[in-house]
Design an enzyme around this catalytic site. Sequence first.
Site, PDB file in Angstrom:
ATOM      1  N   HIS A 158       0.828  -1.219   0.000  1.00  0.00           N
ATOM      2  CA  HIS A 158       0.000   0.000   0.000  1.00  0.00           C
ATOM      3  C   HIS A 158       0.856   1.261   0.000  1.00  0.00           C
ATOM      4  O   HIS A 158       0.442   2.297   0.498  1.00  0.00           O
ATOM      5  CB  HIS A 158      -0.947   0.046   1.210  1.00  0.00           C
ATOM      6  N   SER A 279      16.190  21.194 -16.744  1.00  0.00           N
ATOM      7  CA  SER A 279      14.998  22.004 -16.969  1.00  0.00           C
ATOM      8  C   SER A 279      15.424  23.305 -17.620  1.00  0.00           C
ATOM      9  O   SER A 279      16.506  23.814 -17.345  1.00  0.00           O
ATOM     10  CB  SER A 279      14.309  22.281 -15.640  1.00  0.00           C
ATOM     11  N   LYS A 285      17.479  21.142 -11.657  1.00  0.00           N
ATOM     12  CA  LYS A 285      16.728  19.919 -11.936  1.00  0.00           C
ATOM     13  C   LYS A 285      17.557  18.826 -12.616  1.00  0.00           C
ATOM     14  O   LYS A 285      18.415  19.090 -13.435  1.00  0.00           O
ATOM     15  CB  LYS A 285      15.526  20.247 -12.827  1.00  0.00           C
ATOM     16  N   GLU A 292      10.063   8.459 -17.378  1.00  0.00           N
ATOM     17  CA  GLU A 292       8.660   8.867 -17.532  1.00  0.00           C
ATOM     18  C   GLU A 292       8.110   8.442 -18.887  1.00  0.00           C
ATOM     19  O   GLU A 292       6.981   7.955 -19.001  1.00  0.00           O
ATOM     20  CB  GLU A 292       8.539  10.382 -17.370  1.00  0.00           C
TER      21      GLU A 292
END
Length: 459
Positions: A158, A279, A285, A292
């Site tokens: 969970h 970025s 970043k 992704e």
Amino acid sequence: MTANKMWGGRFESGPAAIMEAINTSIDFDKRLASQDIRGSQAHADMLAQMRIIGKADAEAIQDGLIAIKREIERGRFPYRREYEDIHMNVEARLAELIGSAAGRLHTARSRNDQVATDLRLWVRDACARADAGLVKLQTALLAQATRHADTIMPGFTHMQPAQPVTFGHHCLAYIEMCARDRGRFVDCTRRLNESPLGAAALAGTSYPIDREMTAKALGFDAPMRNSLDAVSSRDFALEFLAAASIAASHLSRLAEEIVLWASPAYGFIRLPDAFSTGSSIMPQKRNPDAAELSRAKVGRILGAFAGLLVVVKGLPLAYAKDLQEDKEPVFAAADALELALAALAGMSGELQINKDAMRAAAEKGYPTATDLADWLVAKLRKPFREAHHLAARAVQRAEELGVSLDKLPLSEMKKIAPKITKDVYKVLSLEASVRSRTSLGGTAPKRVREQIAFWKGKL
Ligand code: ARG
């Protein structure tokens, strides 16, 4: 515009521009070029062998096909939309190169069995490429598992800290998933490996063809038994897409974990530079774009599966042009899968693991509470349900005092179960917990090393 040279015998004018636009498939089925040529080579050989065409014509055809193959490989082949698809483009080019003998190649076949054959060959190769990509990913994960058979990380259920596990164990879980994915591509290959060639348009042919011969030449196990089925079935493509979808779902899970682990909130891993992006506005970043995008590919792949399933659903036998819509989803899914596999193999192999961060996270959330309960069962003969209750109270007390379970003083432990001895602390460390999970398939480093040895033998 003039009538189509291939089937235009009874047509007086050329197709409307819209007709050409909707009908043409050469823009995408050019990817079947090498399969189409292989199919034609096998077919022409067989026609000559069976004396359906003459030897000289067969030789001219073979020479022409080789020349076309070279043109394709060198990027010199003139793909032309007016010839609709790859089959007619090759045949038209053959006529340009060798003259009228080219017209004999299409004896005893139809584009219907031709395209079914080509696509089976293509999907067979795609299955092999998927398998190779999966092996690379497995190999990269196995190297990490070997390095990190003892590296402790939090195991979650969970998404809550549950019990400590090792990172090696976690990597091995994905190796198992990849193994089943590979099995699905193997199954798909086995079932698709029958030859439609010779089914002709739908009913077979009156020429004395030898379908065994062409099947063998193309590496198929046998000719398909039923000509109607041969030209109209695409379940082999569906099966490929289903296998690809399931594999992509596994990749998306791994990618998702990489994204999470690389975020500073976890800090479990550092992505290799080669697989991070910056970025354009935030200089600090390191974005996990490749992970992704790998996570997202399942959308395209499952979309391809759903799309083709809808195309074939309710199609009456035998061939219908709807089936031309089979190729783009197959190509798109295969491309996406291969890319995601390559990206994840590259990333997984080069992940830098931050053991301290993993360990610190594993310490949070009282992950050895089960070990305390198990100790109460083993040493104090408590029923598990009661032991569970007592361990929960120990967790509560530790929480109040702001300490981990293994730092909860014995005096506090005794308030919960008077017969507890200091022996209990032996099972409350992360190492002890992990070491104790020796059941088959468990996270104990000893077991993890057995799994690693197993996969080293296999891969
Ligand atoms: N381009 C077609 C396809 O991909 C080839 C078969 C065409 N057959 C026909 N009867 N028009 O399905």
